[in-house]
Design an enzyme around this catalytic site. Sequence first.
Site, short mmCIF file in Angstrom:
data_model
loop_
_atom_site.label_atom_id
_atom_site.label_comp_id
_atom_site.label_asym_id
_atom_site.label_seq_id
_atom_site.Cartn_x
_atom_site.Cartn_y
_atom_site.Cartn_z
CE LYS A 81 7.60 -34.47 -13.99
NZ LYS A 81 6.36 -33.94 -14.59
CB SER A 156 5.63 -36.44 -17.22
OG SER A 156 5.50 -35.10 -16.75
CB SER A 180 2.59 -33.93 -15.94
OG SER A 180 2.71 -34.26 -17.30
#
Length: 469
Positions: A81, A156, A180
């Site tokens: 990420k 996210s 997330s």
Amino acid sequence: MTTDLTQVSAARLAKLYAKGKVSPVDTMKAVLARAERLARPINAFCRVDAEPSLAAARRSEKRWKKGEPLSPLDGVPVSIKELVRVKGWPASMGSKLTDKTPVDADAPAVARLREAGAIVFAQSTSSEYGHKGVTDTPLHGITRNPWNPERTPGGSSGGAGAAVAAGLGPIAIGTDGGGSVRIPASFTGLVGLKATLGRVPAWPPSMTGDLSNTGPMCRTALDCALMMNVIGQPDARDPYALPADDTDYADRLAKKLKKLKVGFVLRFGDHPVDIEVAALVTRAARRFEELGCKVETVEAPFPFADASRAFVVHWLSALQRLLQLFPEKRHDEFDPNLLAGAKAGLRYTLQDVVNAQVARRELSIAWNLFFAKYDLLLSPTVAVQPFEAGKNLPDGPDGKGNVMWSPYTPQFNLTRHPAASVPCGLSRQGLPIGLQIASGHYRDELVLRAAAAYAAAHPLDFNALPEIK
């Protein structure tokens, strides 16, 4: 060998490598080709390093041929990420405002994965600074759900979830400050773990402090366990890092769940729950009885409104720092939702912040007492099905934006307890639904073991995932 290597788990790849049936180079080429084809329809990656990844795959191939792999993850492609530091890549944070100079050091999880021989090949998309539970930014655009590209993969860590679900590498690293990892795991049909705070060390510190965690996202609990064996090691750069843990997460998955006491909570307050989410999660909870557990339907141990407000105050008062970090003349380059949240954070008083800290302590005690009575908690991961991509909120029953669509996950960021999402079925629209499994502090192995036992008895059929055009 006719197996589609983009659909093979990390654990299965290790067996194929050991037998010499395929090589890490074969896998890497297949994943890179698929990543190129799906770049536009899914938009899961903001960076793919093809040539360095192929070079790493060739080195891994030599190790496997010698019978000297560094770990079962040697030669397995992994995406990271964009909120997590990778040496040589910019720490973009999904923002137009950040310095795009390549960073000079790996985050702890990335460094451990490299040491284990995993191939760090791509950077996955996030919402800007990971501030919301969907994945779109002014910098990268909209990331979409492979199960239906018109829907969001959540956030996210939505790029990580979309990538693994779509076959763009079997494992990924996400971060979880309020759900997330677990929200996109639920929306894309994955197993995602937020471990006890400090079990997976992180550096540099997140803007949201001790709410944030780094964690694995995979199609299987076994792959998550293999990742935890690697990334769950202490690092002095993390002020919350736990001492070394000699647990073999993969080995412990085979242990039965018999005689465990399980509490099932359908609602954490007076918020709406999608009828199919409620039905599938309730059915999943009852199936734990088939695994040898005693399941009781119970109430959440703490007033939802107090917990929700405590999280919002912690979250927004942290985000307001962005207004000081970047010049006011550039604030219009933020995601409008992030800018609004940061400005809202400025309005909290010192008393508001202290009250939120007190509520957080009380919440932690309440869940500690719950987990002294129950080995596991089962609940929905998210209260809704994956909704329209590009929207910050789903529509509520009144037609307005539903701000209470994700009430289950932030609780355990506040309290530091381990929690995972495991798929428990598909809705009538063919969209994944997630079951959240939580437990007491340091019982990360039990959470993963429960996820593995449930998934083994009721696996999600990824063959049902539509071909992406």
